[in-house]
Enzyme design. Structure first.
Site, PDB file in Angstrom:
ATOM      1  N   ASP A 146      35.933  39.191  39.506  1.00 39.63           N
ATOM      2  CA  ASP A 146      36.679  39.084  40.678  1.00 39.63           C
ATOM      3  C   ASP A 146      38.564  39.709  39.635  1.00 39.63           C
ATOM      4  O   ASP A 146      39.008  39.653  40.955  1.00 39.63           O
ATOM      5  CB  ASP A 146      36.577  37.745  41.870  1.00 39.63           C
ATOM      6  CG  ASP A 146      36.897  36.537  40.428  1.00 39.63           C
ATOM      7  OD1 ASP A 146      37.157  37.050  39.715  1.00 39.63           O
ATOM      8  OD2 ASP A 146      37.323  35.774  41.276  1.00 39.63           O
ATOM      9  N   SER A 147      38.099  39.691  38.869  1.00 41.11           N
ATOM     10  CA  SER A 147      39.597  40.404  38.135  1.00 41.11           C
ATOM     11  C   SER A 147      40.081  41.534  38.813  1.00 41.11           C
ATOM     12  O   SER A 147      41.047  41.794  38.101  1.00 41.11           O
ATOM     13  CB  SER A 147      39.473  40.431  36.616  1.00 41.11           C
ATOM     14  OG  SER A 147      38.306  40.856  36.539  1.00 41.11           O
ATOM     15  N   ASP A 199      30.645  39.125  40.061  1.00 43.18           N
ATOM     16  CA  ASP A 199      31.557  37.752  40.452  1.00 43.18           C
ATOM     17  C   ASP A 199      31.740  37.087  42.342  1.00 43.18           C
ATOM     18  O   ASP A 199      31.289  38.010  42.723  1.00 43.18           O
ATOM     19  CB  ASP A 199      32.918  38.257  39.567  1.00 43.18           C
ATOM     20  CG  ASP A 199      33.588  36.355  39.090  1.00 43.18           C
ATOM     21  OD1 ASP A 199      33.283  35.355  39.223  1.00 43.18           O
ATOM     22  OD2 ASP A 199      34.546  36.779  38.734  1.00 43.18           O
ATOM     23  N   LYS A 251      27.622  35.356  39.125  1.00 40.94           N
ATOM     24  CA  LYS A 251      29.094  33.841  38.459  1.00 40.94           C
ATOM     25  C   LYS A 251      29.758  33.151  39.578  1.00 40.94           C
ATOM     26  O   LYS A 251      30.287  33.768  40.791  1.00 40.94           O
ATOM     27  CB  LYS A 251      29.628  35.026  37.239  1.00 40.94           C
ATOM     28  CG  LYS A 251      30.347  34.058  36.491  1.00 40.94           C
ATOM     29  CD  LYS A 251      31.767  34.054  35.413  1.00 40.94           C
ATOM     30  CE  LYS A 251      32.782  35.520  36.371  1.00 40.94           C
ATOM     31  NZ  LYS A 251      33.939  33.916  36.761  1.00 40.94           N
ATOM     32  N   GLU A 286      36.572  28.919  29.725  1.00 38.28           N
ATOM     33  CA  GLU A 286      38.160  30.439  30.040  1.00 38.28           C
ATOM     34  C   GLU A 286      39.061  28.943  29.322  1.00 38.28           C
ATOM     35  O   GLU A 286      39.241  28.176  30.069  1.00 38.28           O
ATOM     36  CB  GLU A 286      38.318  30.496  31.278  1.00 38.28           C
ATOM     37  CG  GLU A 286      38.731  31.425  30.724  1.00 38.28           C
ATOM     38  CD  GLU A 286      39.645  32.442  32.425  1.00 38.28           C
ATOM     39  OE1 GLU A 286      38.197  32.788  33.326  1.00 38.28           O
ATOM     40  OE2 GLU A 286      40.709  33.389  32.708  1.00 38.28           O
TER      41      GLU A 286
HETATM   42  O1  KIV Z   1      36.847  37.714  36.805  1.00 36.10           O
HETATM   43  C1  KIV Z   1      36.736  38.525  35.588  1.00 36.10           C
HETATM   44  O2  KIV Z   1      37.081  38.988  35.203  1.00 36.10           O
HETATM   45  C2  KIV Z   1      36.588  36.678  34.805  1.00 36.10           C
HETATM   46  C3  KIV Z   1      36.094  36.677  33.700  1.00 36.10           C
HETATM   47  C4  KIV Z   1      37.233  37.189  32.477  1.00 36.10           C
HETATM   48  C5  KIV Z   1      35.288  35.974  32.846  1.00 36.10           C
HETATM   49  O3  KIV Z   1      36.057  35.981  35.626  1.00 36.10           O
END
Ligand code: KIV
Length: 263
Positions: A42-43, A81, A111, A180
């Site tokens: 979700d980044s 995610d 995730k 993290e």
């Molecule tokens: O959203 C994301 O990219 C993440 C990773 C950095 C673990 O959760």
């Protein structure tokens, strides 16, 4: 890569390499390079859509990015995610949304951020055949609770809670756990305590694997550089140079040449 193979890597002492992707081309290049896990993080909210946190991204947007990536991946395990508010309101909504990633976008796992509050949901998802990667420590969806992107688990009470929650997530059936921005010693303790692989980001070298946001390590997203990011390239700089050169060439009629034209 499959979920059982990924778990087996821990017993064999093989480190897991994971990175994020949000589009087909990046996913293809990553997959060809032999990466074990591709996370549609979700980044994407920050890296692709320009938001200042991960909170605004929606289920529909995450499904779109996951479908993009699916088309580029042949070998790696594809994990999607679950975005903020897609699993917090009810078990039913969480199950439906997790299932949508597998059914509509071709993800092989989801995730989910958090500890005790998501244990019941994770157990249900695993029962229904939806593999879950956990995520503890600095969970970016809780940025407003934390107040900043600071190290988590330095105080012994927080460290104790994280260790307890890692165990609870393992018992609920996660197949791996992202840790993290926590101290390396704490990540080591958790890694030694649970049987499923830990995948660190800012959690030191003792995890069973590492993950980074691909755009961070490539230097594409260069607005900030957290200490735990190693820059393997400076792509944004290369792009700026290329764009400057192109603009200059166009303005001075150096592009296109005869070879690039149909005479
Ligand atoms: O959203 C994301 O990219 C993440 C990773 C950095 C673990 O959760």
């Amino acid at each position: 890569m499959t979920v059982p193979r990924l778990i087996a890597k821990k017993a064999k002492g093989e480190q897991i390499a994971a990175l994020t992707a949000y589009d087909t081309l990046m996913a293809e290049i990553l997959d060809e390079s032999g990466i074990d896990v591709i996370l549609v993080g979700d980044s994407a909210a920050m890296v692709m859509a320009g938001h200042s946190t991960t909170l605004p991204i929606t289920m529909e947007e995450m499904l779109f990015y996951t479908r993009n990536v699916r088309r580029g991946v042949k070998k790696a395990l594809l994990v999607a995610d679950m975005p903020f508010l897609s699993y917090q309101c009810s078990l039913e909504e969480g199950i439906r949304n997790a299932g949508r990633f597998l059914k509509e976008a071709g993800a092989e796992a989801v995730k989910i951020e958090g500890g005790e509050p998501v244990v019941e949901l994770i157990a249900r998802l695993v029962d229904f055949g939806i593999p879950v990667m956990g995520h503890l420590g600095l969970t970016p969806q809780s940025i407003h609770k934390f107040g900043s992107y600071k190290l988590q688990g330095k105080e012994s009470a927080v460290a104790k809670k994280l260790k307890k929650e890692a165990k609870m997530l393992e018992e609920a059936g996660i197949f791996s756990l992202v840790l993290e921005k926590i101290p390396a010693g704490l990540a080591r303790e958790i890694t030694e305590t649970i049987k499923v692989p830990t995948i660190g980001i800012g959690a030191g070298v003792h995890c069973d694997g590492q993950i980074l946001v691909a755009h961070d390590m490539l230097g594409i997203y260069d607005k900030m550089k957290p200490r735990f990011v190693r820059r393997y390239a400076e792509i944004a700089q290369t792009m700026r140079q290329a764009f400057d050169q192109y603009i200059d060439d166009v303005r001075n009629r150096r592009f296109p040449s005869d070879e690039e034209s149909f005479l």
